[in-house]
Design a protein around this motif. Structure first.
Motif, mmCIF file in Angstrom:
data_model
loop_
_atom_site.group_PDB
_atom_site.id
_atom_site.type_symbol
_atom_site.label_atom_id
_atom_site.label_comp_id
_atom_site.label_asym_id
_atom_site.label_seq_id
_atom_site.Cartn_x
_atom_site.Cartn_y
_atom_site.Cartn_z
ATOM 1 N N GLY A 96 0.805 -1.220 0.000
ATOM 2 C CA GLY A 96 0.000 0.000 0.000
ATOM 3 C C GLY A 96 0.832 1.261 0.000
ATOM 4 O O GLY A 96 2.022 1.236 -0.320
ATOM 5 N N ASP A 97 0.179 2.373 0.393
ATOM 6 C CA ASP A 97 0.820 3.687 0.315
ATOM 7 C C ASP A 97 0.972 4.340 1.681
ATOM 8 O O ASP A 97 0.053 4.309 2.492
ATOM 9 N N ILE A 98 2.146 4.956 1.843
ATOM 10 C CA ILE A 98 2.411 5.760 3.034
ATOM 11 C C ILE A 98 2.479 7.208 2.545
ATOM 12 O O ILE A 98 3.204 7.495 1.594
ATOM 13 N N VAL A 99 1.701 8.092 3.162
ATOM 14 C CA VAL A 99 1.772 9.500 2.763
ATOM 15 C C VAL A 99 2.253 10.310 3.967
ATOM 16 O O VAL A 99 1.597 10.361 5.007
ATOM 17 N N LEU A 100 3.428 10.916 3.817
ATOM 18 C CA LEU A 100 4.032 11.673 4.916
ATOM 19 C C LEU A 100 3.908 13.165 4.645
ATOM 20 O O LEU A 100 4.139 13.607 3.519
ATOM 21 N N CYS A 101 3.603 13.932 5.678
ATOM 22 C CA CYS A 101 3.552 15.379 5.496
ATOM 23 C C CYS A 101 4.859 16.009 5.972
ATOM 24 O O CYS A 101 5.193 15.953 7.156
ATOM 25 N N ARG A 102 5.550 16.594 5.023
ATOM 26 C CA ARG A 102 6.845 17.176 5.346
ATOM 27 C C ARG A 102 6.724 18.319 6.367
ATOM 28 O O ARG A 102 7.477 18.366 7.344
ATOM 29 N N LEU A 131 10.920 11.479 10.468
ATOM 30 C CA LEU A 131 10.448 10.780 9.265
ATOM 31 C C LEU A 131 10.595 9.266 9.419
ATOM 32 O O LEU A 131 9.738 8.502 8.971
ATOM 33 N N SER A 132 11.689 8.852 10.051
ATOM 34 C CA SER A 132 11.898 7.414 10.275
ATOM 35 C C SER A 132 10.774 6.857 11.137
ATOM 36 O O SER A 132 10.184 5.821 10.823
ATOM 37 N N TYR A 133 10.488 7.566 12.228
ATOM 38 C CA TYR A 133 9.447 7.084 13.133
ATOM 39 C C TYR A 133 8.092 7.009 12.425
ATOM 40 O O TYR A 133 7.376 6.006 12.512
ATOM 41 N N LEU A 134 7.763 8.083 11.706
ATOM 42 C CA LEU A 134 6.457 8.112 11.031
ATOM 43 C C LEU A 134 6.358 7.003 9.984
ATOM 44 O O LEU A 134 5.300 6.399 9.804
ATOM 45 N N SER A 135 7.474 6.721 9.311
ATOM 46 C CA SER A 135 7.464 5.660 8.290
ATOM 47 C C SER A 135 7.235 4.297 8.944
ATOM 48 O O SER A 135 6.460 3.478 8.429
ATOM 49 N N VAL A 136 7.910 4.063 10.064
ATOM 50 C CA VAL A 136 7.745 2.792 10.774
ATOM 51 C C VAL A 136 6.298 2.648 11.254
ATOM 52 O O VAL A 136 5.654 1.617 11.063
#
Ligand code: THU
Length: 295
Positions: free
Chosen positions: A88-94, A112-117
């Protein structure tokens, strides 16, 4: 056959600043997280970095929540023609990640690492709706982050206002360091039982052994003002790894350390971790060991 490990990174945040680093950390986070699960033929994940307006739109459209957020996860239960799982998709807000990194006193990479995990675990079906689920997800996050070596102190709730203030002051003290011989800056902020914070820096000397460490400078200032109980100390340094107190400082601090005295260490990058002082000096020698009661 080689396993497929496809992490598609797309930057739609409107800025290329630091993007290579961000991509590196996000991919490392996803790869490490994926390593905890079994994908016989491999996996595919897409990660998109967006700005605040964009994530707000997505949040409104898919979750009916009209506000921005740090990350959104869109799980897919599909398999590609090669047999790899399409997760699926991960959408991160910079923008939100930048703000949170500042708020939690750590680097953007770490945020960013934490949010991705966190998001990867959502793709794997983890959630935090009830306490039991939440505990499972948090402990998995911790395991993954520990494996990545990005940071040990995972629990954001541990980063109370008090910690952040000590981290801020210790970091500020780096500028005061007198370190012409090592060029290594150390700053400290010490919280005592009276609620006051004493700061310090390392002060070097041409006769090297006359040097005093930052945390001892802070401790000396505190004790000379009548303080006798240390609650928490933050120690920042200019280097790439943490400056845990040296042996002399451990012994010095031990004299005034409360039972639950805590040590926070901060690297040059701003990453930090916290541990009980007792772990740094088990069986520390004290006056009472000579039969002298100082209470
Ligand atoms: N230093 C500290 O101030 N605190 C520590 O915990 C480790 C070392 C200083 C002493 C010296 O000025 C420089 O770091 C290099 O040893």
């Amino acid at each position: 056959m080689k396993k497929i490990k496809e992490i598609i990174f797309v930057n739609e945040s409107g800025s290329d600043e630091g993007i290579k680093e961000a991509e590196k950390y996000v991919k490392k986070a996803v790869k490490t997280a994926a390593g905890f699960f079994k994908f016989p033929a491999g996996y595919q994940v897409s990660v998109t970095l967006v700005d605040e307006d964009h994530i707000r739109e997505l949040n409104r459209e898919y979750r009916s929540v009209d506000s921005s957020t740090d990350v959104l996860s869109f799980p897919l239960e599909e398999t590609d023609p090669r047999g790899a799982r399409i997760l699926g998709d991960i959408v991160l807000c910079r923008d939100v990640a930048v703000r949170q990194a500042e708020e939690f006193c750590h680097s953007l990479e770490r945020e960013l690492s934490y949010l991705s995990v966190h998001s990867f675990l959502h793709l794997m079906g983890y959630d935090h709706m009830d306490d039991e689920e939440k505990l499972k997800m948090r402990s998995m996050e911790k395991r993954i982050m520990r494996k990545m070596g990005v940071f040990k102190n995972m629990d954001r709730t541990e980063a109370g206002k008090e910690d952040l203030e000590l981290i801020r002051l210790a970091t500020q003290m780096l500028d005061m360091a007198y370190c012409p011989y090592s060029g290594y800056h150390v700053g400290a902020a010490l919280l005592t039982s009276s609620g006051k914070i004493y700061t310090g820096c390392n002060i070097e000397n041409a006769s090297y052994s006359a040097t005093i460490c930052a945390e001892r400078t802070a401790a000396v200032k505190a004790v000379s003002e009548g303080e006798r109980h240390f609650v928490k100390v933050a120690i920042a340094c200019s280097g790439d790894s943490y400056a845990y107190p040296c042996g002399v400082c451990r012994q010095f601090l031990n004299e005034f350390a409360d039972d639950d005295f805590e040590v926070i260490v901060i690297k040059g990058s701003g990453e930090w971790e916290k541990c009980p002082f007792r772990e740094l000096l088990p069986h520390g020698f004290r006056g009472k060991d000579m039969g002298i009661d100082l209470e």
